[in-house]
Write a protein that holds these residues in place. Structure first.
Motif, PDB file in Angstrom:
ATOM      1  N   PRO A  20       0.821  -1.214   0.000  1.00  0.00           N
ATOM      2  CA  PRO A  20       0.000   0.000   0.000  1.00  0.00           C
ATOM      3  C   PRO A  20       0.850   1.256   0.000  1.00  0.00           C
ATOM      4  O   PRO A  20       2.039   1.224   0.365  1.00  0.00           O
ATOM      5  CB  PRO A  20      -0.786  -0.127   1.315  1.00  0.00           C
ATOM      6  CG  PRO A  20       0.120  -0.901   2.207  1.00  0.00           C
ATOM      7  CD  PRO A  20       0.854  -1.874   1.323  1.00  0.00           C
ATOM      8  N   ALA A  21       0.257   2.353  -0.399  1.00  0.00           N
ATOM      9  CA  ALA A  21       0.946   3.637  -0.329  1.00  0.00           C
ATOM     10  C   ALA A  21       1.007   4.116   1.113  1.00  0.00           C
ATOM     11  O   ALA A  21       0.129   3.807   1.919  1.00  0.00           O
ATOM     12  CB  ALA A  21       0.217   4.673  -1.176  1.00  0.00           C
ATOM     13  N   LEU A  22       2.054   4.851   1.450  1.00  0.00           N
ATOM     14  CA  LEU A  22       2.049   5.632   2.676  1.00  0.00           C
ATOM     15  C   LEU A  22       1.322   6.935   2.343  1.00  0.00           C
ATOM     16  O   LEU A  22       1.829   7.759   1.573  1.00  0.00           O
ATOM     17  CB  LEU A  22       3.474   5.906   3.165  1.00  0.00           C
ATOM     18  CG  LEU A  22       4.122   4.780   3.986  1.00  0.00           C
ATOM     19  CD1 LEU A  22       4.546   3.626   3.066  1.00  0.00           C
ATOM     20  CD2 LEU A  22       5.309   5.286   4.777  1.00  0.00           C
ATOM     21  N   GLU A  23       0.134   7.089   2.876  1.00  0.00           N
ATOM     22  CA  GLU A  23      -0.769   8.148   2.440  1.00  0.00           C
ATOM     23  C   GLU A  23      -0.166   9.537   2.610  1.00  0.00           C
ATOM     24  O   GLU A  23      -0.364  10.415   1.763  1.00  0.00           O
ATOM     25  CB  GLU A  23      -2.093   8.047   3.203  1.00  0.00           C
ATOM     26  CG  GLU A  23      -2.922   6.817   2.857  1.00  0.00           C
ATOM     27  CD  GLU A  23      -3.333   6.781   1.386  1.00  0.00           C
ATOM     28  OE1 GLU A  23      -3.537   7.872   0.804  1.00  0.00           O
ATOM     29  OE2 GLU A  23      -3.437   5.680   0.828  1.00  0.00           O
ATOM     30  N   HIS A  24       0.567   9.754   3.696  1.00  0.00           N
ATOM     31  CA  HIS A  24       1.149  11.075   3.926  1.00  0.00           C
ATOM     32  C   HIS A  24       2.213  11.393   2.869  1.00  0.00           C
ATOM     33  O   HIS A  24       2.341  12.529   2.438  1.00  0.00           O
ATOM     34  CB  HIS A  24       1.748  11.150   5.329  1.00  0.00           C
ATOM     35  CG  HIS A  24       2.455   9.908   5.757  1.00  0.00           C
ATOM     36  ND1 HIS A  24       1.797   8.820   6.259  1.00  0.00           N
ATOM     37  CD2 HIS A  24       3.771   9.571   5.746  1.00  0.00           C
ATOM     38  CE1 HIS A  24       2.677   7.869   6.547  1.00  0.00           C
ATOM     39  NE2 HIS A  24       3.873   8.286   6.229  1.00  0.00           N
ATOM     40  N   THR A  25       2.966  10.368   2.434  1.00  0.00           N
ATOM     41  CA  THR A  25       3.968  10.601   1.394  1.00  0.00           C
ATOM     42  C   THR A  25       3.301  10.802   0.041  1.00  0.00           C
ATOM     43  O   THR A  25       3.759  11.614  -0.766  1.00  0.00           O
ATOM     44  CB  THR A  25       4.955   9.426   1.319  1.00  0.00           C
ATOM     45  OG1 THR A  25       5.309   9.007   2.631  1.00  0.00           O
ATOM     46  CG2 THR A  25       6.217   9.825   0.579  1.00  0.00           C
TER      47      THR A  25
ATOM     48  N   LEU B   6       3.307   1.078  -7.947  1.00  0.00           N
ATOM     49  CA  LEU B   6       3.262   2.525  -7.743  1.00  0.00           C
ATOM     50  C   LEU B   6       2.035   3.150  -8.395  1.00  0.00           C
ATOM     51  O   LEU B   6       1.317   3.955  -7.769  1.00  0.00           O
ATOM     52  CB  LEU B   6       4.533   3.169  -8.299  1.00  0.00           C
ATOM     53  CG  LEU B   6       5.821   2.942  -7.508  1.00  0.00           C
ATOM     54  CD1 LEU B   6       7.037   3.351  -8.332  1.00  0.00           C
ATOM     55  CD2 LEU B   6       5.804   3.699  -6.180  1.00  0.00           C
ATOM     56  N   ILE B   7       1.775   2.780  -9.633  1.00  0.00           N
ATOM     57  CA  ILE B   7       0.634   3.350 -10.350  1.00  0.00           C
ATOM     58  C   ILE B   7      -0.674   2.917  -9.704  1.00  0.00           C
ATOM     59  O   ILE B   7      -1.608   3.728  -9.550  1.00  0.00           O
ATOM     60  CB  ILE B   7       0.686   2.945 -11.839  1.00  0.00           C
ATOM     61  CG1 ILE B   7       1.866   3.633 -12.523  1.00  0.00           C
ATOM     62  CG2 ILE B   7      -0.624   3.298 -12.536  1.00  0.00           C
ATOM     63  CD1 ILE B   7       2.088   3.191 -13.958  1.00  0.00           C
ATOM     64  N   LYS B   8      -0.741   1.684  -9.275  1.00  0.00           N
ATOM     65  CA  LYS B   8      -1.972   1.150  -8.687  1.00  0.00           C
ATOM     66  C   LYS B   8      -2.402   1.913  -7.441  1.00  0.00           C
ATOM     67  O   LYS B   8      -3.596   2.079  -7.179  1.00  0.00           O
ATOM     68  CB  LYS B   8      -1.784  -0.330  -8.363  1.00  0.00           C
ATOM     69  CG  LYS B   8      -3.022  -1.012  -7.799  1.00  0.00           C
ATOM     70  CD  LYS B   8      -2.926  -2.522  -7.871  1.00  0.00           C
ATOM     71  CE  LYS B   8      -1.796  -3.069  -7.056  1.00  0.00           C
ATOM     72  NZ  LYS B   8      -1.782  -4.560  -7.038  1.00  0.00           N
ATOM     73  N   VAL B   9      -1.427   2.396  -6.672  1.00  0.00           N
ATOM     74  CA  VAL B   9      -1.787   3.078  -5.424  1.00  0.00           C
ATOM     75  C   VAL B   9      -1.769   4.601  -5.548  1.00  0.00           C
ATOM     76  O   VAL B   9      -1.989   5.307  -4.564  1.00  0.00           O
ATOM     77  CB  VAL B   9      -0.866   2.634  -4.264  1.00  0.00           C
ATOM     78  CG1 VAL B   9      -0.994   1.141  -4.026  1.00  0.00           C
ATOM     79  CG2 VAL B   9       0.595   3.015  -4.518  1.00  0.00           C
TER      80      VAL B   9
ATOM     81  N   GLU C 126      16.801  -4.282 -10.709  1.00  0.00           N
ATOM     82  CA  GLU C 126      16.207  -3.981 -12.012  1.00  0.00           C
ATOM     83  C   GLU C 126      15.150  -5.013 -12.417  1.00  0.00           C
ATOM     84  O   GLU C 126      14.171  -4.674 -13.095  1.00  0.00           O
ATOM     85  CB  GLU C 126      17.306  -3.902 -13.065  1.00  0.00           C
ATOM     86  CG  GLU C 126      16.825  -3.537 -14.464  1.00  0.00           C
ATOM     87  CD  GLU C 126      16.209  -2.157 -14.538  1.00  0.00           C
ATOM     88  OE1 GLU C 126      15.197  -2.003 -15.269  1.00  0.00           O
ATOM     89  OE2 GLU C 126      16.719  -1.235 -13.877  1.00  0.00           O
ATOM     90  N   CYS C 127      15.318  -6.249 -11.994  1.00  0.00           N
ATOM     91  CA  CYS C 127      14.362  -7.294 -12.357  1.00  0.00           C
ATOM     92  C   CYS C 127      12.969  -7.056 -11.760  1.00  0.00           C
ATOM     93  O   CYS C 127      11.999  -7.710 -12.160  1.00  0.00           O
ATOM     94  CB  CYS C 127      14.878  -8.670 -11.936  1.00  0.00           C
ATOM     95  SG  CYS C 127      15.162  -8.842 -10.157  1.00  0.00           S
ATOM     96  N   LEU C 128      12.859  -6.101 -10.837  1.00  0.00           N
ATOM     97  CA  LEU C 128      11.566  -5.781 -10.218  1.00  0.00           C
ATOM     98  C   LEU C 128      10.915  -4.546 -10.842  1.00  0.00           C
ATOM     99  O   LEU C 128       9.932  -4.045 -10.312  1.00  0.00           O
ATOM    100  CB  LEU C 128      11.749  -5.554  -8.716  1.00  0.00           C
ATOM    101  CG  LEU C 128      12.100  -6.788  -7.879  1.00  0.00           C
ATOM    102  CD1 LEU C 128      12.507  -6.372  -6.476  1.00  0.00           C
ATOM    103  CD2 LEU C 128      10.935  -7.762  -7.825  1.00  0.00           C
ATOM    104  N   ARG C 129      11.443  -4.079 -11.962  1.00  0.00           N
ATOM    105  CA  ARG C 129      10.937  -2.822 -12.534  1.00  0.00           C
ATOM    106  C   ARG C 129       9.445  -2.905 -12.866  1.00  0.00           C
ATOM    107  O   ARG C 129       8.667  -2.021 -12.473  1.00  0.00           O
ATOM    108  CB  ARG C 129      11.731  -2.456 -13.790  1.00  0.00           C
ATOM    109  CG  ARG C 129      11.218  -1.182 -14.478  1.00  0.00           C
ATOM    110  CD  ARG C 129      12.150  -0.720 -15.589  1.00  0.00           C
ATOM    111  NE  ARG C 129      13.432  -0.288 -15.041  1.00  0.00           N
ATOM    112  CZ  ARG C 129      13.656   0.940 -14.568  1.00  0.00           C
ATOM    113  NH1 ARG C 129      12.689   1.853 -14.586  1.00  0.00           N
ATOM    114  NH2 ARG C 129      14.848   1.254 -14.097  1.00  0.00           N
ATOM    115  N   GLU C 130       9.019  -3.919 -13.581  1.00  0.00           N
ATOM    116  CA  GLU C 130       7.613  -3.995 -13.983  1.00  0.00           C
ATOM    117  C   GLU C 130       6.695  -4.045 -12.758  1.00  0.00           C
ATOM    118  O   GLU C 130       5.687  -3.326 -12.690  1.00  0.00           O
ATOM    119  CB  GLU C 130       7.371  -5.226 -14.859  1.00  0.00           C
ATOM    120  CG  GLU C 130       5.927  -5.338 -15.339  1.00  0.00           C
ATOM    121  CD  GLU C 130       5.696  -6.532 -16.251  1.00  0.00           C
ATOM    122  OE1 GLU C 130       4.545  -6.741 -16.684  1.00  0.00           O
ATOM    123  OE2 GLU C 130       6.683  -7.261 -16.539  1.00  0.00           O
ATOM    124  N   ALA C 131       7.050  -4.880 -11.788  1.00  0.00           N
ATOM    125  CA  ALA C 131       6.232  -4.986 -10.584  1.00  0.00           C
ATOM    126  C   ALA C 131       6.209  -3.668  -9.818  1.00  0.00           C
ATOM    127  O   ALA C 131       5.162  -3.255  -9.292  1.00  0.00           O
ATOM    128  CB  ALA C 131       6.751  -6.109  -9.691  1.00  0.00           C
TER     129      ALA C 131
END
Length: 255
Positions: free
Chosen positions: A146-151, A183-186, A173-178
């Motif tokens: 989840p996002a940290l809402e304050h950030t 990030l976009i999802k939250v 780098e192998c985690l770029r897509e995930a």
């Protein structure tokens, strides 16, 4: 009579042995430091992690795992984090004369800065277990952080001021897509560049790697007005930002 004496001595020896078997450091601290409580001891440990007096730890002390878990899931953790971001916003509102040339920049870390890994560590003894990178990366690939809402709020405030946002993470780098998907999802979007560790950086210390990434940005003409991160390795080293803001995190240490 003799057998009675020997029986008494045997029982006494057994009780002394049991007492010695129950020895622990906190009992000794109570004797020598005025009877401090476990809460006092663990809060002191946590505070000294945040002050960067305690460094390089691989696990949270077992006697403090429950305390750290309670803090990292508490209102106090949220309030402490929000206060750090409030100070960041106050600085941003008065610090800077922007050139308007597209070279004013701000840097964020990702884990426990933009995205929370507390849910993962909750299942792994709140830092009481030595970090298993394969397990952690498997969790990251599920894109459930989840996002940290304050950030998140502060992130979009910076975007609204027209600063270029760079995300510099110790993720591989192998985690770029995930990472992008999570990030976009939250709710994060619009960053200028997401910098992850390539194969050549995987065995470097995090501080050295992140400092070099900042140097590349400075060499490209960017002015780094601030950094937000949860690890000192995201903030220390040259070149420095004009200001740095550390979020609380005593679950793990990255050097």
């Amino acid at each position: 009579m003799g057998r009675g004496v020997w029986f008494f001595l045997a029982i006494t020896g057994l009780l002394i042995g049991l007492a010695e078997g129950d020895w622990n450091i906190l009992n000794q601290r109570k004797k020598h430091l005025g009877g401090i409580s476990l809460k006092n001891y663990c809060e002191s440990w946590r505070m000294n992690v945040e002050l960067h007096n305690i460094r390089g730890f691989e696990v949270v002390p077992q006697e403090c795992v429950e305390f750290i878990g309670k803090y990292m899931t508490s209102t106090q953790y949220r309030v402490d984090s929000e206060r750090a971001l409030e100070e960041s916003a106050l600085y941003l509102s008065s610090c800077c004369t922007y050139e308007g040339d597209g070279r004013d920049a701000w840097i964020f870390d990702i884990d426990d800065t933009l995205l929370s890994t507390v849910a993962y560590f909750k299942k792994h003894n709140f830092g009481g277990e030595k970090l298993n990178l394969t397990s952690l990366e498997g969790w990251m690939r599920k894109t459930k952080a989840p996002a940290l809402e304050h950030t998140l709020k502060f992130y979009h405030e910076i975007r609204g001021r027209g600063l270029k946002i760079f995300l510099i993470s110790s993720r591989r780098e192998c985690l770029r897509e995930a990472t992008v998907n999570n990030l976009i999802k939250v709710g994060y979007h619009g960053w200028t560049n997401l910098i992850l560790r390539g194969l050549e950086d995987e065995h470097r210390q995090v501080q050295s790697y992140k400092a070099e990434m900042r140097k590349r940005l400075v060499d490209e003409g960017y002015r780094i007005w601030g950094i937000v991160g949860d690890q000192w390795s995201s903030l220390d080293g040259l070149p420095e930002a004009k200001r740095t803001f550390k979020l609380p995190n005593s679950l793990y240490y990255l050097s």
